[in-house]
Design an enzyme around this catalytic site. Structure first.
Site, short mmCIF file in Angstrom:
data_model
loop_
_atom_site.label_atom_id
_atom_site.label_comp_id
_atom_site.label_asym_id
_atom_site.label_seq_id
_atom_site.Cartn_x
_atom_site.Cartn_y
_atom_site.Cartn_z
N SER A 1 0.81 -1.22 0.00
CA SER A 1 0.00 0.00 0.00
C SER A 1 0.84 1.27 0.00
O SER A 1 0.47 2.27 -0.61
CB SER A 1 -0.95 0.00 1.20
N HIS B 1 0.71 4.59 4.43
CA HIS B 1 0.00 5.24 3.33
C HIS B 1 0.44 6.70 3.16
O HIS B 1 0.71 7.14 2.05
CB HIS B 1 -1.51 5.19 3.58
#
Length: 295
Positions: A199, A246
């Site tokens: 991610s 993230h």
């Protein structure tokens, strides 16, 4: 009457570029006469040529690389612009299969800062010298939904970005973003928390794609809406997502992506890779500081 109507309708639609069929164009290569879009046009003494004809340099008397077409960021235009994206997906899938075959492998691949937690001295984790976890965690997934969502995102974002930047620059953005995500997770998350997944790197592709779309004056609303949706999921406590990875990947993707598409032509490579090196140096410093804190 039917024939005349058919001819009139055909005259109104332009052919699609032979390399990008979804892009209509009225320009054709002066050598092979195939339709080419602005991205594929290579200026010639008369008109424009397609990348294949320039690469072959048929009849020009010049070497094939003399006028080699380049991407917006200065990368080489290649026959398969998604090759590295396919390879990255393949690596992630291979690691996922290995983890499913031997679940204990997770203990050696995921990102953990220090284990056991304080007051004990760490015997595992990045703080104990296992820096490789910052990289291996980028390719490690445990759940089917996790790898499925990440690989779909990688395909949708990575393919177009690889074509726009070129292979080397695209891979650099991917790895720097992934490492930034891992580093920020190591820096801010609990040292005993295990994190894994691609991610961070994919959020880096989000950032670089947004910069690229802005550079080309494309409609920014789709990518912004998609990014906002992903950030909502990121900060939803019910999903147990590493927001540090993230955000770290997103910030690094914006910085490196901006350098890739805005670097002036005369100093392009120096600025592009120099920016990436500066980001990596900052990540190393943060990792060292966090390690000193934990040990």
């Amino acid at each position: 009457m039917d024939q005349a109507a058919s001819s009139s309708q055909g005259a109104q639609s332009l052919p699609g570029c032979y390399r990008h069929p979804d892009r209509e164009t009225g320009i054709r290569c002066t050598r092979c006469e195939r339709p080419i879009c602005p991205e594929c046009m290579v200026s010639a003494s008369v008109g424009f040529q397609c990348p294949d004809c320039v690469r072959d340099a048929s009849g020009t008397g010049h070497a094939a690389t003399a006028a080699q077409p380049r991407t917006l960021a200065g990368g080489t235009v290649v026959a398969d612009p998604r090759l590295f994206t396919k390879i990255l997906i393949g690596i992630n899938l291979a690691v996922f299969i290995a983890v499913k075959a031997s679940p204990s492998l997770l203990n050696d691949l995921w990102l953990v800062g220090a284990w056991p937690p304080a007051p004990f001295a760490p015997t595992e984790g990045v703080a104990d010298g296992e820096w490789y976890r910052l990289v291996t965690s980028m390719f490690t997934h445990q759940e089917y939904w996790h790898i499925g969502f990440n690989m779909l995102s990688l395909w949708w974002l990575g393919g177009p970005l690889e074509a726009a930047l070129g292979r080397a620059r695209y891979l650099t953005v991917y790895f720097v973003s992934g490492l930034a995500g891992s580093t920020l997770a190591y820096l801010l998350a609990s040292p005993s928390t295990a994190t894994l997944g691609a991610s961070g790197a994919i959020f880096g592709l989000f950032g670089a794609t947004a910069v690229l779309m802005r550079r080309r004056n494309y409609d920014m609303r789709p990518i912004i809406a998609l990014l906002v949706i992903n950030l909502i999921f990121t900060f939803n406590p019910g999903f147990n997502i590493s927001w540090q990875a993230h955000i770290g990947g997103l910030v690094a993707g914006v910085i490196t992506g901006y350098a890739m598409v805005h670097a002036p032509r005369e100093r392009r490579a120096l600025i592009q890779y120099g920016t990436c090196a500066a980001v990596l140096a900052a990540l190393v410093i943060m990792t060292l500081l966090r390690t000193a804190q934990l040990t």
